[in-house]
Design a protein around this motif. Structure first.
Motif, PDB file in Angstrom:
ATOM      1  N   ARG A  27       0.826  -1.212   0.000  1.00  0.00           N
ATOM      2  CA  ARG A  27       0.000   0.000   0.000  1.00  0.00           C
ATOM      3  C   ARG A  27       0.855   1.254   0.000  1.00  0.00           C
ATOM      4  O   ARG A  27       0.529   2.233  -0.652  1.00  0.00           O
ATOM      5  CB  ARG A  27      -0.955   0.001   1.197  1.00  0.00           C
TER       6      ARG A  27
ATOM      7  N   PHE B 169       2.353   1.807  -3.407  1.00  0.00           N
ATOM      8  CA  PHE B 169       1.309   2.233  -4.337  1.00  0.00           C
ATOM      9  C   PHE B 169       0.812   3.655  -4.038  1.00  0.00           C
ATOM     10  O   PHE B 169       0.092   4.257  -4.816  1.00  0.00           O
ATOM     11  CB  PHE B 169       0.146   1.240  -4.253  1.00  0.00           C
TER      12      PHE B 169
ATOM     13  N   ALA C 183      -1.057   4.450  -1.390  1.00  0.00           N
ATOM     14  CA  ALA C 183      -2.334   4.450  -0.680  1.00  0.00           C
ATOM     15  C   ALA C 183      -2.163   4.918   0.762  1.00  0.00           C
ATOM     16  O   ALA C 183      -3.044   5.541   1.325  1.00  0.00           O
ATOM     17  CB  ALA C 183      -2.963   3.060  -0.707  1.00  0.00           C
ATOM     18  N   ASP C 184      -1.022   4.628   1.343  1.00  0.00           N
ATOM     19  CA  ASP C 184      -0.708   5.073   2.697  1.00  0.00           C
ATOM     20  C   ASP C 184       0.661   5.763   2.680  1.00  0.00           C
ATOM     21  O   ASP C 184       1.506   5.420   1.858  1.00  0.00           O
ATOM     22  CB  ASP C 184      -0.635   3.872   3.660  1.00  0.00           C
TER      23      ASP C 184
ATOM     24  N   PRO D 224      -2.205   6.990  -5.386  1.00  0.00           N
ATOM     25  CA  PRO D 224      -2.746   5.968  -6.283  1.00  0.00           C
ATOM     26  C   PRO D 224      -2.909   6.424  -7.735  1.00  0.00           C
ATOM     27  O   PRO D 224      -2.518   5.710  -8.659  1.00  0.00           O
ATOM     28  CB  PRO D 224      -4.093   5.625  -5.646  1.00  0.00           C
ATOM     29  N   GLY D 225      -3.484   7.621  -7.944  1.00  0.00           N
ATOM     30  CA  GLY D 225      -3.717   8.069  -9.314  1.00  0.00           C
ATOM     31  C   GLY D 225      -2.421   8.227 -10.096  1.00  0.00           C
ATOM     32  O   GLY D 225      -2.306   7.843 -11.261  1.00  0.00           O
TER      33      GLY D 225
ATOM     34  N   ARG E 199      -0.797   4.797 -10.775  1.00  0.00           N
ATOM     35  CA  ARG E 199      -1.570   4.151 -11.830  1.00  0.00           C
ATOM     36  C   ARG E 199      -1.113   4.680 -13.194  1.00  0.00           C
ATOM     37  O   ARG E 199      -0.869   3.912 -14.123  1.00  0.00           O
ATOM     38  CB  ARG E 199      -3.055   4.460 -11.632  1.00  0.00           C
TER      39      ARG E 199
ATOM     40  N   MET F 206      -2.719  -2.201  -8.366  1.00  0.00           N
ATOM     41  CA  MET F 206      -2.778  -2.977  -7.126  1.00  0.00           C
ATOM     42  C   MET F 206      -4.183  -3.521  -6.909  1.00  0.00           C
ATOM     43  O   MET F 206      -5.142  -2.769  -6.827  1.00  0.00           O
ATOM     44  CB  MET F 206      -2.385  -2.127  -5.923  1.00  0.00           C
TER      45      MET F 206
ATOM     46  N   ALA G  21     -10.775   2.259 -12.586  1.00  0.00           N
ATOM     47  CA  ALA G  21      -9.415   2.809 -12.592  1.00  0.00           C
ATOM     48  C   ALA G  21      -9.039   3.353 -13.972  1.00  0.00           C
ATOM     49  O   ALA G  21      -8.143   4.173 -14.094  1.00  0.00           O
ATOM     50  CB  ALA G  21      -8.415   1.737 -12.155  1.00  0.00           C
TER      51      ALA G  21
END
Lengths: 516, 326
Positions: free
Chosen positions: A314, A317, A319-320, A339-340, A343, A349, A372
């Motif tokens: 995470r 990626f 996310a955190d 994330p964006g 990606r 993920m 996504a």
């Protein structure tokens, strides 16, 4: 009459299509800690649910103190002398320690014998008034009798998970049970908290209570246990005295003879590094994690629950957040991942929990499949930017439905109409639609059937054939051995070792993940 | 088999069916109900709240709420009047037409700004929109009174009445705005990445975030949109009553949220259609109009409105439970 505090006689639990527990008979004596071990899905939790009254057996009986009991509910089990402390804590955060211990059976003014018996049984008060003085006094007495030093006036929300766990146990003990069942009590605890918990368990043992201790941590057995009971495929494999058995023998009992499967031989790994992680740290979750991922590689991360695997993925990626360290993709340093952004850089993920993190249950299969990749199915002209093209959306959806062999009636149906395995494939399809270079699979095989599992492995291999890279996190070690080129072993937030499936067997890998 | 299919279809259009039945009943029982004049009258009456209801639908789908819209309407009307007055009659002595258009633009921008402020508070400090907009409801009402000293300001010339009271090809101007804003928000919610993001965020914010959707940006924009449309509605009202009056639109937030709920939009977020809100708005408008024509007392109208909300929610809940069972 036996001297068992708790005894199972020919306990059987059948579900449609499977037998979760098969003709299980054994007994547990008082004043000892009985550890129960088995890998995921072995029937451990079914056994515990039967003992705690959460489910009813198909056949067989449970005996407490030599008497047969029929348990209709967890409360019923409590009344009959079986107290269970679950892995997930169930305290009310904004209440004090004492309020939590005596929740819904607060001491009133009634101090007669029948009054205290009534309360022990969890029955309602005679009068609807609470004597708060008595609540706190009884709670303090209870804690003192167990040598626990805690302030009964303190709010639970201000305490650490370890202390909360101890309160849960104190609460269970306030029922004066014959049997105390602890379900993986250390899974969320720090090391010093584990020590405190163990010394509490040892004190309780001296009161003559039979303690059942469920765990998947091999190293805890010899520290806390007197006996070990191994379950595999719903059957009792055996019960041994801890002092007579080595951890290798226990692992042997857990796994039996397994045939190890191998990945197809045509998957090639190139030398090009597509992702490099350098000394990544996030306080309390993982420390100094470094590894690299090559093009076409399927890299596994092995480790037990709470080892920090999902948290690591995470953070990479975006996310955190993380505290320090660096991430490079194709040699370029990534600043502030989110994330964006990740990606758009070609990272995907599929999250650990598909229901709460991967899918929007109120949307259709088609909408979930293009979540996504929304920017990709939209027009890009200066005036038409952001307008979704229905044709492209349909094409994107169709492509993944065919590629991943998703079984569905209509792509317009709600995602919740699909089976777990097909839902998982939609999560994967959602990410494949972003045309990624690297895909993180976080526990993709959890809760899905054997066929769907094999299909998901196939997907990973196909990605590898297409020169994409995968990181595969799983608690099921045999899956990692079957699927991956290389496996990193993660323990307590650190990568401790790197192994190759060619050179290691399942039992060996398991032992290395478990041992200190 | 055939029976099941057909009953399933009616379930999907239950509100529409009831609405048609209601229109037929009123057409026969209420004098003057089924005349062109009355139909246009209903349209005009529902327009001002309806414009806001569409944006409110997006807000509720995204899992948020805006309780400040009523006060925002009053504030925007007062702000327009106040600015017009200051620009035209103050030291600047601007020409009245220019002053009015600048004031209108300013009111809409300020409305948008207040909405984005709510969204910012929500996404940055995790303050629930229920709280922020509750505070704004009080504060904006106070601000409207401050601007006007508690009395209506009337700086507007005769022609200004066109926006709220005029007709284009026989259709009331606010009704045109109502229909246009329906069209735009309908399109936005169904055919754009923005609309899709709103549904995804309302359905599962974490899943949306992990899919790379810019959750904060979308939430701020949605709150901004409802703020801007509340301001637009306030301007239309100020034109209709030819003044900036701080006591207008009292309690509108509840009417608007009611219309959205009657349409069947779930307060849990993630689900709902703009079309249902359209029906919800018209439904409320027709029931009030019909009862007024039938000389039903205003107090009874409130009771009926309340029961209607309950019935609508009950219906939705029952359908939901059925769906979950199936």
């Amino acid at each position: 009459m036996s001297n068992y505090k708790l005894e199972a006689k020919k306990l059987t639990k059948e579900y449609p299509g499977t037998i979760a527990l098969d003709d299980f008979s054994t007994g547990f004596t008082g004043g000892r800690v009985h550890t129960v071990i088995g890998k995921n899905g072995s029937g451990k939790s079914t056994l515990m649910k039967l003992f705690s009254g959460a489910i009813a057996p198909t056949k067989g009986e449970v005996y407490v103190d030599g008497e047969p009991v029929v348990l209709h509910s967890p409360l019923d089990a409590f009344k009959k002398g079986i107290a269970m402390v679950y892995q997930e804590l169930s305290l009310i955060p904004d209440m004090t320690v004492a309020e939590n211990i005596f929740l819904n059976r607060y001491p009133d003014g009634d101090t007669s014998e029948s009054g205290s018996k009534r309360k022990k049984e969890g029955n309602a008060k005679k009068l609807p008034f609470i004597r708060w003085k008595n609540v706190y006094k009884e709670a303090a007495d209870l804690l003192e009798s167990m040598n626990i030093e805690l302030d009964v006036y303190e709010k639970v929300s201000r305490m650490s998970v370890g202390k909360q766990q101890i309160i849960e146990i104190a609460k269970a003990m306030s029922f004066n049970p014959s049997v105390l069942i602890l379900d993986e009590p250390t899974s969320a605890l720090a090391r010093h908290e584990t020590q405190a918990l163990f010394s509490l368990i040892k004190r309780l043992k001296q009161k003559g209570v039979a303690i059942l201790y469920i765990t998947h941590r091999l190293q805890e057995l010899s520290i806390i246990g007197d006996t070990v009971t191994v379950i595999r495929d719903g059957k009792l494999i055996g019960t041994r005295e801890i002092k007579d058995v080595s951890s290798r023998q226990i692992v042997d009992m857990m796994f039996g003879n397994v045939e190890q499967k191998n990945r197809p031989t045509d998957l090639k790994v190139s030398d090009e590094v597509v992702l490099q992680v350098d000394k990544l740290s996030s306080k309390g979750l993982f420390q100094d994690v470094s590894f690299s991922l090559k093009r076409g590689e399927v890299l596994g991360i092995a480790g037990m629950l709470g080892a920090g695997r999902s948290e690591l993925l995470r953070s990479i990626f975006g996310a955190d957040p993380f505290d320090s360290g660096e991430i490079y993709m194709s040699g370029k340093k990534i600043l502030y991942p989110e994330p964006g952004k990740m990606r758009d850089l070609g990272l995907a993920m599929t999250p650990e929990n598909r229901k709460s993190e991967g899918l929007v249950q109120s949307m259709s299969i088609r909408q979930n499949m293009c979540m996504a990749s929304m920017d990709r199915i939209a027009a890009k002209g200066p005036l038409t930017k952001g307008f979704i093209s229905q044709e492209m959306e349909k094409a994107f959806t169709k492509e993944q439905i065919q590629r991943l062999e998703i079984k569905l009636a209509s792509e317009e149906d709600l995602i919740s109409s699909l089976s777990g395995g097909n839902q998982q494939k939609v999560v994967i399809g959602n990410w494949l639609n972003t045309k990624p270079q690297i895909v993180f699979f976080d526990e993709p095989s959890r809760g899905i059937d054997v066929n769907a599992k094999q299909q998901i492995f196939q997907i990973m291999w196909d990605l590898s054939r297409d020169n994409l890279s995968c990181v595969f996190v799983s608690t099921e070690l045999e899956e990692l051995l079957e699927v991956c080129h290389r496996i990193l072993i993660m323990k307590q937030g650190k990568i401790v070792e790197e192994v190759y499936p060619e050179n290691i067997g399942l039992e060996e890998l398991y032992a290395r993940c478990m041992e200190e | 088999m055939f029976k099941r299919r057909s009953s399933f279809k009616i379930q999907n259009y239950i509100l529409e069916t009831v609405l048609v039945a209601l229109i037929i009943i009123f057409a026969f029982s209420a004098p003057g109900f089924f005349t062109l004049r009355n139909v246009l009258n209903v349209l005009r009456n529902v327009s001002m709240q309806g414009i806001i209801a569409f944006a409110m639908t997006l807000v509720i789908i995204s899992g948020e709420i805006d309780l400040s819209v009523g006060s925002a309407v009053a504030f925007a009307g007062c702000l327009t009047a106040f600015l017009t007055d200051k620009l035209a009659n103050g030291a600047l002595a601007m020409n009245l037409e220019a002053a009015i258009f600048i004031s209108i633009a300013a009111a809409i921008i300020v409305g948008f700004g207040i909405g984005t402020f709510t969204g910012f508070f929500r996404t940055k400090f995790k303050v629930p929109t229920f709280i922020t907009t509750l505070a704004l409801m009080t504060a904006l009402s106070g601000a409207a009174n401050l601007l006007t000293n508690g009395f209506p300001i009337t700086p507007f010339p005769e022609w200004y009445n066109f926006f709220g009271g005029g007709y284009v090809l026989g259709i009331p101007f606010p009704a045109i705005i109502f229909l246009v804003s329906f069209g735009i928000i309908y399109f936005l919610s169904n055919f754009t990445t923005f609309g899709r993001s709103v549904y995804a965020i309302g359905g599962n914010e974490e899943a949306a975030r992990l899919s790379g959707i810019k959750v904060k940006k979308v939430k701020i924009l949605v709150m901004g949109l409802v703020g801007a449309l509340a301001a637009l509605s306030g301007i239309l009202i100020s034109s209709q009553i030819m003044s900036g009056t701080p006591t207008t639109a009292k309690g509108w937030e509840l009417d608007i949220i009611s219309a959205v709920i009657i349409g069947g939009v779930s307060l849990q977020g993630g689900a709902g259609r703009i079309w249902s809100t359209f029906i919800g708005v018209v439904f409320l408008g027709i029931i009030i109009n019909g009862m007024t024509l039938l000389n039903v007392s205003e107090y009874w109208q409130y009771v009926v409105k309340g029961l209607l909300i309950l019935a609508a929610v009950l219906l939705n809940q029952l359908q939901d439970m059925k769906k979950r069972k199936a």
